[in-house]
Enzyme design. Structure first.
Site, mmCIF file in Angstrom:
data_model
loop_
_atom_site.group_PDB
_atom_site.id
_atom_site.type_symbol
_atom_site.label_atom_id
_atom_site.label_comp_id
_atom_site.label_asym_id
_atom_site.label_seq_id
_atom_site.Cartn_x
_atom_site.Cartn_y
_atom_site.Cartn_z
ATOM 1 N N HIS A 16 0.988 -1.270 -0.152
ATOM 2 C CA HIS A 16 0.175 -0.047 -0.011
ATOM 3 C C HIS A 16 0.806 1.283 -0.084
ATOM 4 C CE1 HIS A 16 -1.860 -3.235 2.101
ATOM 5 N NE2 HIS A 16 -3.393 -2.661 1.740
ATOM 6 N N HIS A 47 -8.327 0.503 8.515
ATOM 7 C CA HIS A 47 -9.810 0.091 8.516
ATOM 8 C C HIS A 47 -10.582 1.059 9.478
ATOM 9 C CE1 HIS A 47 -7.894 -3.152 6.105
ATOM 10 N NE2 HIS A 47 -9.041 -3.356 5.544
ATOM 11 N N ASP A 86 -7.058 2.488 -1.710
ATOM 12 C CA ASP A 86 -7.415 1.573 -1.057
ATOM 13 C C ASP A 86 -9.130 1.551 -0.832
ATOM 14 O OD1 ASP A 86 -7.706 -0.825 0.576
ATOM 15 O OD2 ASP A 86 -5.944 -0.073 1.975
#
Length: 451
Positions: free
Chosen positions: A262, A274, A347
């Site tokens: 990432h 998250h 993402d």
């Protein structure tokens, strides 16, 4: 072969990576025009890149110089603004079949079925998940992907999966149970990373999936990292980089697209993006030494896409915005400094790390302005789509900038054979390929060599 030494200059990083990757995998040959050093460290992190993105670099073929490029330009020329905006999105659709009626589809798209959602918004792709009831059996997934492609007759879909193996295995138990990245990394043999990626890519392609959100290119520096950990090949960039390069080659051996993630690096955090917004205090020189080498290695192997991280790196961009919304990072570092002109994917946009500061519509617009091309899993699809479309119509996102992203997405599709006509997956072939004895032997080999 260049010795694998630590360095602080990205011009040297590319050379170092090429040398290191030669162990167990062919050294990555940087594509023409993708120089590792295209801006000074200060300017790359200053937020000064042009709004229009990276121009064609010297030595890069002109848009119409190859048949594939001609096909891309022909498709692009026929697209309306609405269709171009649609190409930027990769949502989740709900149900095990293209014609499954689901309240989730109605709530998110205003229509009942995945096929109708695709027909309405004409997205560039979709991503499959078990929790969306997309993954039940081999024959069911094949029928689903074929049905989704049928619903997109003008431009075939990118059908993605988050199949890293190990901890993140969205198509388990249908696919071969391959070891995760940390196990492969422990072998010290990049050729095994290539074999594993080829197995996974071959099985995904048999299911009708043409894009994997793998490999993880993060260097897991922080042992308390709650979100990366064993998903990474290791904690040493000199060892991770050749593994990433080999995995990219393995996916390409199988004929599917791959995504390094990432960017600019999620390995040194103790916060899960998250649920929160990680802050990483790496200086530019630390980033060059610790985080950048695996991404440079992936670019050297012609990686199809690179996924952004919802992390704040204040020493690379003092704005406080996560990398997904950071022009100094996505355009300055990734586009200009590393020379990447493939697809930049966000993402998932439903993650807390990218939603703390801006609304869902503004997040989508800001991601495109920062340099992203593919908007993954927006939580409010209609708001995100309408906001991007309005930004294009108002000039906030220029037509030139929109075309850059759509062109990159179409080039990716052309490179993987899904631009003009989508392949039709064969359920009998898929059942023969998935979890085959040959593939299980690769998993056993890797496990036997793990340390």
């Amino acid at each position: 072969m260049v010795r694998c030494i630590r360095t602080t200059g990205l011009a040297v990083i590319a050379t170092m990576v090429a040398g290191c990757a030669a162990t167990g995998a062919s050294a990555p040959a940087r594509p023409a025009g993708q120089a590792a050093e295209s801006a000074s460290p200060a300017s790359a992190a200053s937020g000064t890149p042009e709004a229009s993105g990276t121009p064609e670099a010297p030595g890069t073929p002109a848009a119409s110089s190859t048949p594939a490029s001609s096909e891309v330009e022909a498709v692009l020329a026929k697209m309306s603004v609405e269709e171009k905006v649609g190409q930027l999105f990769m949502p989740v659709v709900y149900g095990p079949a293209a014609d499954t009626v689901s309240g989730e589809n109605r709530a998110r798209f205003g229509v009942d079925t995945p096929a109708k959602a695709i027909a309405k918004y004409q997205p560039g792709g979709v991503i499959l998940f078990p929790w969306a009831n997309n993954v039940k059996s081999v024959r069911q997934v094949v029928a689903l992907t074929n049905g989704l492609q049928k619903a997109s007759p003008k431009v075939p879909l990118l059908i993605g999966a988050d199949q890293e193996n190990g901890r993140v295995s969205r198509l388990a138990p249908l696919v071969t149970d391959m070891p995760g990245a940390s196990v492969i990394g422990s072998t010290g043999d990049p050729s095994l990373a290539r074999k594993a990626a080829k197995v996974t890519g071959t099985e995904l392609k048999a299911l009708g999936v043409n894009l994997d959100f793998s490999p993880v290119a993060d260097v897991n520096i922080n042992p308390r990292n709650p979100v990366i950990g064993p998903r990474a090949y290791g904690s040493d960039p000199r060892k991770v980089a050749p593994m990433v390069a080999a995995a990219v080659q393995g996916f390409h051996d199988a004929g599917i697209a791959s995504t390094a993630k990432h960017f600019p690096g999620h390995g040194d955090t103790n916060v899960d993006s998250h649920t929160g917004l990680p802050v990483i205090q790496h200086s530019l020189s630390q980033w060059e030494r610790l985080d950048a080498p695996p991404f440079a290695a992936a670019i050297g192997k012609n990686i199809d896409a690179i996924m952004s991280a919802h992390v704040v790196m204040p020493k690379l961009d003092p704005s406080g915005d996560p990398a997904t919304l950071s022009k100094p990072i996505l355009t300055g570092l990734l586009r200009k400094k590393l020379g990447f002109d493939g697809v930049v994917s966000t993402d998932a946009l439903d993650m807390a790390g990218v939603r703390k500061k801006y609304g869902d519509g503004q997040v989508a617009v800001r991601a495109i302005q920062a340099g992203a091309d593919l908007l993954l899993m927006p939580p409010n699809y209609s708001k995100a789509y309408d906001s991007v479309l309005a930004a294009v119509r108002s000039g906030k996102i220029s037509q030139e900038r929109l075309d850059q992203s759509v062109r990159r997405l179409l080039k990716l599709k052309a490179a993987r054979g899904v631009l003009v006509k989508a392949p039709v997956a064969d359920p009998d072939e898929a059942e023969r390929v998935l979890r085959s004895a040959e593939h299980r032997k690769v998993a056993q080999l890797i496990n036997s060599r793990a340390r």
